[in-house]
Enzyme design. Structure first.
Site, mmCIF file in Angstrom:
data_model
loop_
_atom_site.group_PDB
_atom_site.id
_atom_site.type_symbol
_atom_site.label_atom_id
_atom_site.label_comp_id
_atom_site.label_asym_id
_atom_site.label_seq_id
_atom_site.Cartn_x
_atom_site.Cartn_y
_atom_site.Cartn_z
ATOM 1 N N GLU A 134 0.825 -1.209 0.000
ATOM 2 C CA GLU A 134 0.000 0.000 0.000
ATOM 3 C C GLU A 134 0.863 1.266 0.000
ATOM 4 O O GLU A 134 1.796 1.364 0.807
ATOM 5 C CB GLU A 134 -0.911 -0.009 1.231
ATOM 6 C CG GLU A 134 -2.014 1.022 1.153
ATOM 7 C CD GLU A 134 -3.035 0.835 2.265
ATOM 8 O OE1 GLU A 134 -4.237 0.954 1.978
ATOM 9 O OE2 GLU A 134 -2.639 0.590 3.414
ATOM 10 N N GLY A 272 1.450 -0.459 11.091
ATOM 11 C CA GLY A 272 0.944 -1.285 12.174
ATOM 12 C C GLY A 272 0.530 -2.641 11.646
ATOM 13 O O GLY A 272 0.858 -3.677 12.215
ATOM 14 N N ASN A 276 -4.338 -7.424 3.859
ATOM 15 C CA ASN A 276 -4.362 -8.352 2.729
ATOM 16 C C ASN A 276 -5.371 -9.469 3.010
ATOM 17 O O ASN A 276 -5.233 -10.189 3.989
ATOM 18 C CB ASN A 276 -2.978 -8.975 2.531
ATOM 19 C CG ASN A 276 -1.867 -7.960 2.647
ATOM 20 O OD1 ASN A 276 -1.873 -6.940 1.973
ATOM 21 N ND2 ASN A 276 -0.910 -8.235 3.523
ATOM 22 N N HIS A 306 -9.378 -3.934 13.489
ATOM 23 C CA HIS A 306 -9.306 -2.930 12.417
ATOM 24 C C HIS A 306 -9.054 -3.618 11.075
ATOM 25 O O HIS A 306 -9.754 -3.357 10.080
ATOM 26 C CB HIS A 306 -8.189 -1.947 12.761
ATOM 27 C CG HIS A 306 -7.871 -0.934 11.703
ATOM 28 N ND1 HIS A 306 -8.024 0.418 11.890
ATOM 29 C CD2 HIS A 306 -7.366 -1.063 10.444
ATOM 30 C CE1 HIS A 306 -7.663 1.063 10.806
ATOM 31 N NE2 HIS A 306 -7.242 0.192 9.905
ATOM 32 N N GLU A 307 -8.054 -4.497 11.047
ATOM 33 C CA GLU A 307 -7.739 -5.183 9.782
ATOM 34 C C GLU A 307 -8.872 -6.111 9.366
ATOM 35 O O GLU A 307 -9.161 -6.259 8.173
ATOM 36 C CB GLU A 307 -6.429 -5.963 9.913
ATOM 37 C CG GLU A 307 -5.228 -5.126 10.330
ATOM 38 C CD GLU A 307 -5.042 -3.873 9.494
ATOM 39 O OE1 GLU A 307 -5.253 -3.926 8.270
ATOM 40 O OE2 GLU A 307 -4.680 -2.831 10.067
ATOM 41 N N GLU A 329 -10.358 3.286 5.596
ATOM 42 C CA GLU A 329 -9.598 3.499 6.830
ATOM 43 C C GLU A 329 -10.435 4.095 7.955
ATOM 44 O O GLU A 329 -10.296 3.690 9.112
ATOM 45 C CB GLU A 329 -8.373 4.376 6.557
ATOM 46 C CG GLU A 329 -7.331 3.733 5.652
ATOM 47 C CD GLU A 329 -6.789 2.402 6.177
ATOM 48 O OE1 GLU A 329 -7.055 2.047 7.345
ATOM 49 O OE2 GLU A 329 -6.127 1.704 5.403
#
Length: 858
Positions: A134, A272, A276, A306-307, A329
């Site tokens: 990214e 952090g 993917n 979050h991911e 985000e």
């Protein structure tokens, strides 16, 4: 190379012309090991991409950053690489309606954390690989169309050294010496992934049965370097993972769409984590080598969630271009806290959000580079810099406000419709807003214009009048905006009234209302008893700077620690720090309040944030002639709290680290040395390896730990983590020769990896060594344009931000910064943005110092 950038206009033109049917990517990673250190060390990458062109005969280009290209074939015709490849793009002429491009290239392993990063573990010599892309670094690994709206299925295969395992987005298997992976769903290039090496790998599984009787089985995996295996608490990672999957299935009504769920904790990671699909990557510092507080486990849980939220917001549905980065985000940042509070043991997550994440947003939103949440992203360099406090934390704060505005049920139902309507597609702002308007019945046009399409943070201040009986005759909320961003916004807020009851400061009245315009009367609280504290934005519903009336501020100076509600306390701490940064409260006053009340702070994350702010206040905002005294007071207070803390508690651990960070007197340093060598002891304090390094840095910076001492410590901790600590401590030593060596290693050479660049920069700039690093101010301005041009954008950002002469807090440095900006008006906008941000911080420093000087004089 100038061609490495990609503009939004070029991306729009290409997506209007092309659509991609699929990729096949074959990598040969066997060159990753071996004694030869070829420069650059490369590996073979063969990409086959099938795509359509809706204007046959037109021209376009594919993206690839590689040292060399062996062969290019377009529709069966061999092209001359020297003619069609310029180092970052492959020219494609005379396209057909249906096309096949095959590119055989030698791609370079990375040492900057971009592309295919290669890491050699100093502990055992093992080699580990992982990718990080990214916003646009998959082109360092494969030929592709590098923009988020040209999605396609990917099929990867890889050859690897014997004994290695390779992971990718899809399920993989080893057959005839080749790792082959299942084809992915249509995804963007920047979220494809490869992880390869002798990783320690742990497995688990997750099963979900839905109301219709169908079952979803998700294989779970978690991995780290072998050297970290003894520290790896994979069970806790899996626990949070399963709790998150349950939460998102409960609320999103869209089953996890990407098959397996691997989570890789990898070395020298720039971020952090990265979302993917099926192969999430994290920085390995989330595996804790020593004792840490619950705040660290909470932070890890938040990042895991979050991911995971990105699997829907970002991976399933992706923004069309980086202008709408917030679509993934901001939502992931909000959902990380929302799910954590509701699904895990970290039920106080909104306190951390209010005190930590929003502080990041408030800072970013007052920089000259602030931008609307929906930003104007002209190119990839802009995109790289927009992974910032606006896109993440302000965006999440605004979503929290939106939930209060439209209601949680309508918000979640809008999200469900959004996923189903746009699955595997790309979206813009209006696509989400239309779904939320359907479910809430509200017109979000003006809300969006105010909150998403304008920049800046408003301040909300209470104004109260009282009658002779000490009851409120009128309470109003005054809204103000900065001159540079004058927008006044609609806020859904709660106003809390607090009074002293015995030793406690408690809320006795609350009103929730819509604040709009410059002044809004809180009619519901008329007639209430006079409060000791009026807290605007109680419960943290909106995004704003909280201000106080004088009576409330006096109460906080004397009784902040008496506030019983931890969220209200956190909001008050954050507001006081905002006043300090805005030069409305002297730094010495803020430090005094911290030293009087922080010892009573129950929330460990808030306490750690207070320590961070106190160090900043000492370093930047305190009057120069008071710094030394302030530092002594901070160290004395820290040591007092350290000795009083419960033995073995996380508060004791936190105060020990803070004490080390402010220790400067001979007695302080002797105590640190004694704790290291065992001649001193504090009951319950375990001086583990991570704590040893924390104690060694101030000893090194004060000249009490020389190179031999640090070498001996590295021998004790001969690991990748130990090496980073040693490099930082070496650069911290108070020697002109040391500073020259550190500067050269970072600025004049690209031999260091990204992690060691970061460690060297951290050691170089010690607050106690202002005079020692003063000569590098001119060198900085002479070097940064060259560094930006020659180094990767990540290293360029690290150098420009990390080596700015912020410790040279004088008008002369401000003038030198302005002179550079004036003379480099045509420099890369991203570079100028970084310098402008640093200049703004320096100007804020000088205003803060002036405020503190005036307080001393007054």
């Amino acid at each position: 190379m100038p061609g490495e950038n990609l503009s939004r206009d070029e991306a729009r033109e290409r997506s209007a012309l092309l659509s991609v049917d699929g990729y096949e990517v074959s990598l040969d990673l066997r060159s990753a090991i071996g004694d030869a250190e070829a420069e650059p060390r490369t590996y073979r990458s063969v990409t086959t991409v099938r795509f359509r062109c809706n204007e046959p005969g037109a021209a376009s280009f594919a993206d690839l950053i590689a040292p060399s290209v062996t062969a290019v074939s377009l529709n069966g015709t061999d092209l001359d690489p020297s003619e069609v490849f310029d180092g970052s793009r492959i020219a494609l002429e005379n396209l057909r309606a249906e096309n096949e491009l095959i590119v055989d290239a030698q791609c370079a392993y990375s040492r900057t954390g971009e592309g295919m990063h290669r890491f050699v573990d100093p502990e055992d010599g093992e080699v580990y690989l992982y990718t990080q892309y990214e916003p646009a670094d998959s082109r360092r690994v494969m030929a592709c169309f590098e923009q988020p709206d040209l999605k396609a299925p990917f099929r990867f295969e890889a050859q690897a050294p014997e004994g290695w395992t390779v992971w990718s987005n899809g399920v993989g298997e080893l057959a005839d010496g080749v790792w082959k992976f299942a084809e992915t769903k249509p995804i963007s290039t920047y979220i494809t992934a490869i992880v390869a090496g002798p990783y320690h790998y742990v497995t688990d599984s997750y099963t979900r049965t839905f109301e219709d009787g169908s079952t979803l089985d998700i294989p779970l995996g978690a991995m780290c370097r072998k050297g970290l295996a003894k520290h790896f608490d994979a069970d806790d990672v899996f626990l949070v993972t399963k709790q998150g999957l349950d939460f998102f299935h409960d609320h999103f009504d869209y089953p996890y769409p990407f098959g397996k769920y691997d989570q890789a904790f990898v070395p020298e990671y720039n971020l952090g984590a990265m979302e993917n699909p099926g192969c999430v990557t994290f920085r390995e510092e989330f595996i804790f080598r020593g004792k840490v507080t619950q705040a660290s486990y909470e932070r890890r849980a938040n990042v895991i969630l979050h991911e995971m939220a990105h699997m829907w917001f970002g991976d399933l549905v992706t923004m069309q271009w980086w202008d709408d980065l917030w679509l993934k985000e901001s939502f992931a940042d909000f959902m990380g806290s929302f799910s954590m509070v509701n699904a895990t043991r970290f039920t106080n997550g909104w306190i951390t959000f209010a005190n930590n994440r929003k502080a990041w947003a408030y800072r970013a939103d007052q920089l000259p580079s602030t931008h609307p949440i929906t930003a104007d992203i002209r190119d990839l360099e802009d995109a790289k810099l927009n992974f910032d406090g606006i896109t993440y934390a302000k965006g999440a704060s605004v979503l929290k406000q939106l939930v209060a505005y439209v209601g949680q049920d309508a918000f979640l139902e809008g999200a469900r419709r959004y996923f189903k309507r746009h699955a595997y597609g790309n979206t813009q702002l209006g696509d989400l807003l239309s779904a939320l308007e359907e479910t809430s019945g509200r017109d979000l046009t003006s809300w969006s214009r105010s909150w998403l399409q304008t920049a800046g943070v408003n301040s909300l201040t209470p104004q109260a009048t009282y009658d002779a009986g000490d009851r409120i005759t009128e309470l109003a909320v005054v809204q103000e905006a900065a001159e540079s961003h004058p927008e006044l916004r609609p806020h859904r807020v709660a106003v809390g009234l607090y009074r002293r009851e015995g030793a406690d400061l408690v809320r006795y009245a609350r009103a929730e209302l819509d604040v709009d315009g410059p002044r809004t009367v809180v009619t519901e609280l008329a007639g209430a008893e006079k409060p000791d504290l009026i807290l605007v934005n109680d419960d943290d519903l909106t995004y704003c700077k909280i201000r106080f009336d004088e009576a409330s501020l006096d109460t906080l100076r004397s009784h902040l620690g008496d506030i019983t509600d931890p969220l209200a306390r956190a909001l008050c701490w954050s507001a006081l720090w905002s006043l300090t940064r805005d030069a409305l409260m002297p730094a010495r006053d803020f430090i005094d309040i911290v030293l009087r009340f922080a010892g009573r702070e129950s929330d460990i994350g808030v306490l750690q944030m207070l320590h961070t702010w106190t160090r900043s206040a000492l370093t930047y905002y305190a009057a120069p002639d008071w710094r030394e005294q302030g530092g002594r007071l901070a160290a004395e207070g820290a040591l007092r709290e350290l000795r009083q803390a419960e033995p073995g508690s996380q508060h004791q651990l936190t105060w020990a680290r803070f004490f080390a960070s402010v220790a400067s007197t001979e007695a302080d340093l002797q105590l640190l040395q004694g704790l290291l060598d065992g001649t001193a002891k504090i009951d319950g304090l375990d001086v583990d390896q991570e704590m040893r390094w924390a104690f060694l840095e101030p000893l090194a910076s004060e000249g009490k730990a020389d190179e031999s001492v640090l070498a001996a410590e590295l021998a004790r901790d001969d690991t990748a983590s130990g090496k980073r600590h040693q490099v930082r401590c070496l650069a911290a030593r108070p020697s002109a020769a040391v500073k020259a060596q550190a500067w050269a290693a970072v600025v004049e050479s690209d031999a260091l990896s990204n992690a060691l660049v970061e460690a060297t920069i951290a050691g170089f700039g010690q607050a106690s060594q202002r005079a020692l690093v003063a000569p590098y101010t001119a060198s900085y301005f002479d070097a940064i344009e060259r560094v930006w041009a020659e180094r990767s954008i990540q290293i360029g950002m690290d150098v420009v931000r990390g080596l700015f002469p912020s410790l040279q807090d004088s008008q002369e440095t401000l003038d030198a910064t302005d002179a550079w900006l004036s003379a480099h008006a045509d420099s890369a906008p991203a570079l100028r943005r970084l310098v402008l941000e640093a200049r703004d911080d320096l100007a804020r420093t000088l205003r803060g110092q002036a405020c503190d000087v005036a307080a001393a004089a007054g």
